[in-house]
Scaffold this motif. Structure first.
Motif: not given
Lengths: 429, 190
Positions: A189, A192-193, A223, B58, B87
């Motif tokens: 992660d 992440n974002y 990502g 996560d 996400r």
């Protein structure tokens, strides 16, 4: 403050002169990619709400790839749903079974995907397309439905991680090893974002096939997209697919663009890397442990391209897959399959005792055509080694480059492909 | 008071939440039978409507499959609380009006089977056994607006209807700063 190329593309698609990370925008989509697993749910949502329309059939690309050819009646119905919708809406960009293959790889080769575009799809590996300088990201079925209906999607403008790769890769080391090394460093992660932007002289020298492998794996670090600025290699790739510079917009990050983090990677120090179970960040040097394998898989949207197949053939030529190892090779698209046939690669695979399958995602996500059983151990060129990803939850999946998969298939244990760099005893090349 | 199921590991992925072998259905009640199957096959037999899932960081990484949200919701899960979310899972939750709450220290604060008091308005979750109270990251206004509309598609449809009503033009393909399209201003992590 300047903008990253991801910011620039999002600004251009949301009616803003500039956007900043964290800003929420509604964005127009230039392309919406639809496959048969997540699209039927999106269509049902639209139908239930009386919103059954396609904002622009010319901007929708439909490619069944996960469960085709259908392995059971339920899968056949999902394929039917996609196909009937395509016909009903007059969607011309439909790559049916026999004319397509794995959606992301078909799309990158189609000439439809162009720099500066926004692309969404109900598939997490949509980030693949960023190698051509587009903003490409995976979404769920609801977002997909919204994109089909109105050509719009909401985004939080991501911060960008810059990954600068310099130096020459050692022989036997591939882009897959680079991305596994990066994910090992930053964690599953770690991005992440974030948009993951790749740059540096190693990338400059890399072919498009390798670049797609890099951007494809962005999601394995969490990502939002992988992205690479357009250069002469990308322009030539596009030109070969009939796309001329007046048909796309190139965006590059400003020198003062706000990167959240910069990762420096010396490619010459990267070794063939294997991600151990059960997470892609669990990388170790190939051959560290001689782990016996029962299965070897080359394929997927990550590593089923012609360059991958050539590397595999180079190692398999004149050699045999070890007894007790089931190897399958899955060219990612119909065109790659044909190319591999013309180059004699398929013959090499068959001679070596590997099974060559038709283009599909099947084995990568444990749906069909190579599902793992209890306690199977697979060395795979795909992208995920989660529990149950390729079949039974007790199966062990090791992720690696196609070269490492081939070397391991021959040895019967996970092996360093550099030991096979010269080709087999009777190799003609 | 809802019961808490603690799945403390980080990176619980969508293949574990709903394995691909079940993706030939997108019907929530069918998917519900397999929620968390490759992580904890007995979960669906224990979970009661409104129960909460507390998970490691996560949560929901991997595939974009919205089936993960549907399976959990279908199984009766009222909310997932984790330090953070992957996400796509997070945006799928928002788009479905499903609660995915970000809360640091949540895994350490709960044991499997604890009861919890979830105060959405106050932004807190309290462990009924220990009395420990934690604050979660407030749900972004945009997510609340989407939830209020009934989901992202309803939110879009309302925006289009408003646009058609005020401008009397079809809004297909709009989005470039369309005046009647409410542009979200808050800051969900998506």
């Amino acid at each position: 403050m300047g903008m990253t190329m991801a910011q620039k593309i999002l600004a251009a698609h949301s009616g803003h002169a500039a956007v900043v990370p964290g800003q929420l925008i509604e964005c127009t989509t230039d392309l919406v990619l639809c496959h048969e697993i997540t699209t039927p749910a999106a269509l049902r949502m639209l139908e239930e709400r009386g919103m059954n329309r396609a904002f622009d059939p010319e901007k929708i690309v439909a490619i069944p790839d996960h469960s085709v050819p259908a392995m059971n009646i339920k899968a056949a119905k999902m394929y039917q749903k996609l196909k009937s919708w395509v016909q009903e809406q007059g969607i011309r960009h439909f790559y049916d079974v026999g004319r397509g293959g794995i959606a992301h790889v078909v799309l990158e080769n189609s000439g439809l995907l162009r720099p500066g575009q926004t692309l969404v799809s109900g598939d997490s590996h949509t980030c693949n397309g960023g190698a051509l300088g587009a903003f490409a990201t995976g979404v769920g079925s609801t977002d997909l439905a919204g994109a089909i209906y109105a050509g719009r999607v909401w985004f939080k403008v991501p911060e960008t991680m810059l990954i600068r790769v310099t130096g020459e890769m050692q022989p036997g080391v591939t882009p897959k090893d680079l991305v596994l090394e990066v994910i090992k460093r930053i964690g599953a992660d770690g991005a992440n974002y974030l948009a993951m932007e790749w740059t540096g002289d190693t990338i400059d020298r890399m072919d498009m096939e390798g670049r797609f492998t890099l951007t494809n794996m962005a999601i394995e670090a969490g990502g939002k997209t992988g992205i690479i600025a357009v250069d002469d290699t990308a322009r030539a790739y596009l030109a070969a697919r009939g796309v001329t510079p007046d048909q796309y917009t190139e965006y590059a990050s400003d020198p003062d663009a706000p990167y959240k983090v910069v990762i420096e990677l010396d490619a010459s120090q990267v070794e063939p890397t294997v991600a151990y179970p059960h997470i892609p960040s669990n990388g170790r040097v190939a051959g560290t442990d001689p782990i016996p394998v029962t299965h070897a898989y080359v394929g997927s949207c990550t590593n089923g391209r012609i360059t991958d197949l050539r590397e595999v053939a180079h190692i398999l030529r004149g050699r045999r897959v070890a007894d007790g190892v089931q190897m399958i090779v899955v060219p990612a698209t119909q065109a790659i399959w044909k190319q591999a046939a013309q180059e004699g690669l398929l013959e090499v695979f068959v001679e070596a005792g590997a099974s060559v399958s038709y283009p599909s995602c099947g084995a990568c996500l444990g749906m069909h055509s190579g599902v793992l059983g209890p306690d199977d151990v697979c060395i795979s060129s795909s992208n995920r080694n989660f529990v149950g990803r390729m079949g039974d939850p007790s199966a062990q999946i090791y992720l690696a480059s196609p070269a490492t998969v081939a070397a391991s298939a021959v040895a019967g244990v996970i092996s360093d492909p550099r030991e096979y760099a010269t080709g087999g005893p009777s190799a003609a090349d | 008071m809802p019961r808490v199921h603690v799945f403390g590991r980080d990176h619980i992925n969508t293949d574990e939440i709903i394995p691909a072998r079940h993706l030939t259905s997108d019907v929530e009640s069918e998917l519900a039978r397999y929620a968390m199957e490759d992580y904890d096959p007995s979960f669906v037999r224990r979970v009661q409507p409104g129960d909460l899932v507390v998970a490691g960081a996560d949560f929901g990484c991997g595939s974009s499959r919205e089936h993960a949200v549907w399976a959990l919701r279908g199984a009766g899960v009222g909310a997932v609380i984790a330090p953070n979310f992957a996400r796509i899972f997070y945006r799928n939750a928002i788009n479905n009006g499903f609660l995915a709450l970000e809360c640091a220290g949540i895994v350490e604060a709960f044991q499997d089977g604890d009861e919890a008091d979830l105060d959405l308005a106050g932004g807190t979750i309290t462990n009924a056994r220990s009395g420990q109270r934690l604050s979660f990251v407030p749900v972004p206004q945009f997510a609340l607006d989407v939830q209020k509309a009934g989901g992202w598609l309803e939110y879009m449809r309302e925006a289009d209807a408003a646009a058609a009503g005020t401008l009397n033009t079809p809004s297909t393909g709009a989005g470039h700063g369309h005046p009647a399209t409410p542009t979200p201003q808050e800051d969900p992590h998506a």
